[in-house]
Design an enzyme around this catalytic site. Structure first.
Site, mmCIF file in Angstrom:
data_model
loop_
_atom_site.group_PDB
_atom_site.id
_atom_site.type_symbol
_atom_site.label_atom_id
_atom_site.label_comp_id
_atom_site.label_asym_id
_atom_site.label_seq_id
_atom_site.Cartn_x
_atom_site.Cartn_y
_atom_site.Cartn_z
ATOM 1 N N LYS A 43 0.833 -1.217 0.000
ATOM 2 C CA LYS A 43 0.000 0.000 0.000
ATOM 3 C C LYS A 43 0.854 1.248 0.000
ATOM 4 O O LYS A 43 0.470 2.252 -0.594
ATOM 5 C CB LYS A 43 -0.955 0.007 1.199
ATOM 6 C CG LYS A 43 -2.005 -1.067 1.093
ATOM 7 C CD LYS A 43 -3.405 -0.537 1.250
ATOM 8 C CE LYS A 43 -4.361 -1.446 0.513
ATOM 9 N NZ LYS A 43 -5.555 -1.821 1.113
ATOM 10 N N LYS A 96 -3.675 -10.006 -6.943
ATOM 11 C CA LYS A 96 -4.931 -10.317 -6.249
ATOM 12 C C LYS A 96 -6.082 -9.482 -6.803
ATOM 13 O O LYS A 96 -5.882 -8.309 -7.126
ATOM 14 C CB LYS A 96 -4.713 -9.980 -4.763
ATOM 15 C CG LYS A 96 -5.820 -10.351 -3.843
ATOM 16 C CD LYS A 96 -5.558 -9.805 -2.448
ATOM 17 C CE LYS A 96 -5.828 -8.328 -2.360
ATOM 18 N NZ LYS A 96 -6.425 -7.827 -1.123
ATOM 19 N N LYS A 121 -10.732 -4.617 -4.635
ATOM 20 C CA LYS A 121 -12.034 -3.951 -4.578
ATOM 21 C C LYS A 121 -12.058 -2.645 -5.349
ATOM 22 O O LYS A 121 -13.124 -2.119 -5.635
ATOM 23 C CB LYS A 121 -12.358 -3.603 -3.125
ATOM 24 C CG LYS A 121 -12.813 -4.766 -2.291
ATOM 25 C CD LYS A 121 -13.445 -4.235 -1.030
ATOM 26 C CE LYS A 121 -12.918 -4.777 0.213
ATOM 27 N NZ LYS A 121 -11.856 -4.416 0.973
HETATM 28 P P1 TYM Z 1 -10.137 -6.710 2.994
HETATM 29 O O1 TYM Z 1 -11.238 -5.749 3.196
HETATM 30 O O2 TYM Z 1 -9.027 -6.331 2.086
HETATM 31 O O3 TYM Z 1 -10.701 -8.090 2.511
HETATM 32 C C1 TYM Z 1 -11.774 -8.729 3.195
HETATM 33 C C2 TYM Z 1 -11.624 -10.227 3.205
HETATM 34 O O4 TYM Z 1 -11.647 -10.732 1.866
HETATM 35 C C3 TYM Z 1 -10.470 -11.471 1.594
HETATM 36 N N1 TYM Z 1 -10.103 -11.193 0.206
HETATM 37 C C4 TYM Z 1 -9.846 -12.113 -0.707
HETATM 38 N N2 TYM Z 1 -9.867 -13.446 -0.650
HETATM 39 C C5 TYM Z 1 -9.555 -14.111 -1.782
HETATM 40 N N3 TYM Z 1 -9.232 -13.510 -2.946
HETATM 41 C C6 TYM Z 1 -9.196 -12.169 -3.041
HETATM 42 N N4 TYM Z 1 -8.885 -11.583 -4.193
HETATM 43 C C7 TYM Z 1 -9.517 -11.407 -1.886
HETATM 44 N N5 TYM Z 1 -9.597 -10.084 -1.635
HETATM 45 C C8 TYM Z 1 -9.957 -9.968 -0.344
HETATM 46 C C9 TYM Z 1 -9.448 -10.945 2.582
HETATM 47 O O5 TYM Z 1 -8.424 -11.859 2.838
HETATM 48 C C10 TYM Z 1 -10.294 -10.684 3.800
HETATM 49 O O6 TYM Z 1 -10.516 -11.870 4.533
HETATM 50 N N6 TYM Z 1 -7.702 -5.904 7.270
HETATM 51 C C11 TYM Z 1 -8.812 -6.610 6.652
HETATM 52 C C12 TYM Z 1 -10.140 -6.222 7.251
HETATM 53 C C13 TYM Z 1 -10.176 -6.416 8.717
HETATM 54 C C14 TYM Z 1 -10.269 -7.643 9.424
HETATM 55 C C15 TYM Z 1 -10.257 -7.304 10.792
HETATM 56 C C16 TYM Z 1 -10.360 -8.976 9.004
HETATM 57 C C17 TYM Z 1 -10.107 -5.407 9.638
HETATM 58 N N7 TYM Z 1 -10.170 -5.944 10.861
HETATM 59 C C18 TYM Z 1 -10.336 -8.286 11.772
HETATM 60 C C19 TYM Z 1 -10.426 -9.955 10.016
HETATM 61 C C20 TYM Z 1 -10.415 -9.598 11.359
HETATM 62 C C21 TYM Z 1 -8.829 -6.273 5.168
HETATM 63 O O7 TYM Z 1 -8.292 -5.289 4.739
HETATM 64 O O8 TYM Z 1 -9.550 -7.135 4.408
#
Ligand code: TYM
Length: 337
Positions: free
Chosen positions: A119, A201, A204
């Site tokens: 990032k 990857k 979003k």
């Molecule tokens: P984030 O918002 O980037 O993604 C949310 C969840 O989706 C999964 N994910 C994917 N899995 C497979 N292929 C992909 N292309 C893909 N893109 C996203 C991510 O692994 C995630 O599980 N920091 C976290 C959000 C968060 C969180 C937490 C998660 C904040 N606090 C506490 C668990 C527990 C994040 O940025 O995920």
């Protein structure tokens, strides 16, 4: 739900940042694995809005996406009666414990986080403190609820590992305070790749990834994106992520959508061209996402219902979060009132 009874079950918790539209990756890597477990676990799922502002957001978009994400959680099968669904910023204990844990997270370990490195390379003009200390807030999100499991995609595993390290460090100093959670990563779909660049990857954000599929995409858009998916110059549907990242990604998506194994998929498309394969994958994804899109549209019409879900969710979440934060404040030596 009676929180006292529910607390006896193993606890599961996860969150997603409303920093862009939810994608096929968010669904198969995360949400889908949350939805089936409500009867056996005490489940907490939230919209990580505090995390979203580590990258600049338009306020109106952030607000809209947070509510849309809640509607999508429900449309994906998270029943608000059985799961605690809430907005992170409504439970101020997250920010408070985040601060405390910042004091137990080391500069060196935060510097090593892959997501921080990625990032900061992408947002060179805005490498803010929040981006750097993000994992201690994530550790707070998790540890407040004393969960057993944190279901996430592959890219978040490192943050859950760090959460365990921070929790162990804190417990080592003050005695047993936090339960040590485990990440729970799906066998298929833990890392869905972009359709235009299968070495990256699926993301979003549209700017970052024109090869993403979002949950609200119309069938014709989904088909168009799959038809244009980057493959390779061979003509063999075979799983080999090193040499054939595009085809392997499509196979992963097809496996996730249909439940078929890679061997079955290879047999199904032996002797077929890539065009035929891409069409079948596109059709499977259209059918996978259709009910989610339709249900989301339906739920979004009822703003009062959504408000009641997140209000009740925050109340239930805070009941648990407060207990953990009180314990932490006492242990570190703050005067309680
Ligand atoms: P984030 O918002 O980037 O993604 C949310 C969840 O989706 C999964 N994910 C994917 N899995 C497979 N292929 C992909 N292309 C893909 N893109 C996203 C991510 O692994 C995630 O599980 N920091 C976290 C959000 C968060 C969180 C937490 C998660 C904040 N606090 C506490 C668990 C527990 C994040 O940025 O995920």
């Amino acid at each position: 739900m009676d929180v006292n009874t529910a607390a006896k079950k193993p606890v599961m918790l996860s969150g997603i940042k409303p920093s862009g539209e939810l994608t096929l990756g968010s669904y198969v890597g995360a949400i889908r694995n949350w939805a089936e477990r409500a009867d056996d676990y005490d489940c907490y799922y939230f919209m990580a809005d505090l995390h979203a502002i580590t990258v600049r957001q338009k306020p109106a978009d952030l607000r809209r996406r947070t509510i849309e994400q809640l509607a999508q959680y429900i449309a994906c099968g998270l029943d608000p009666e059985k799961n605690t669904l809430f907005i992170q910023s409504h439970v101020h204990e997250h920010a408070e414990l985040g601060w405390v844990l910042n004091c137990y997270a080391m500069f060196g370990e935060l510097s090593r986080m892959t997501q921080f490195k990625d990032k900061s390379a992408k947002n060179a003009e805005n490498i803010n403190g929040g981006l750097f200390t993000y994992p201690s807030l994530m550790a707070a999100d998790i540890l407040l609820y004393q969960p057993d499991y944190v279901p996430v995609g592959e890219d978040q595993k490192q943050h859950v590992e760090l959460t365990r390290d921070i929790a162990n460090r804190f417990n080592g100093v003050y005695g047993e305070t936090f339960k040590i959670p485990q990440s729970f990563v799906p066998k298929i779909g833990a890392r869905v790749m972009s359709l235009v660049d299968p070495t990256r990857k699926m993301s979003k954000s549209e700017d970052e990834d024109p090869g993403r599929i979002i949950l609200m995409d119309k069938p014709e858009d989904i088909m168009r994106r799959f038809k244009r998916a980057v493959t390779d110059s061979e003509a063999e549907v075979r799983y080999d992520p090193e040499k054939k990242p595009g085809i392997s990604n499509l196979m992963t998506i097809y496996a996730a959508a249909t439940g078929r194994s890679f061997a079955e998929i290879e047999a199904e498309f032996a002797g077929h061209g890539y065009g035929d394969f891409k069409t079948k994958v596109g059709e499977a994804v259209v059918e996978l996402l259709r009910p989610i899109r339709e249900k989301t549209e339906e739920i979004l019409k009822d703003k009062a219902y959504l408000e009641s879900v997140y209000t009740d969710g925050a109340r239930r979440a805070q009941y648990i979060a407060r207990k953990t934060l009180d314990k932490v404040y006492r242990k570190v030596g703050f005067v309680r009132h």
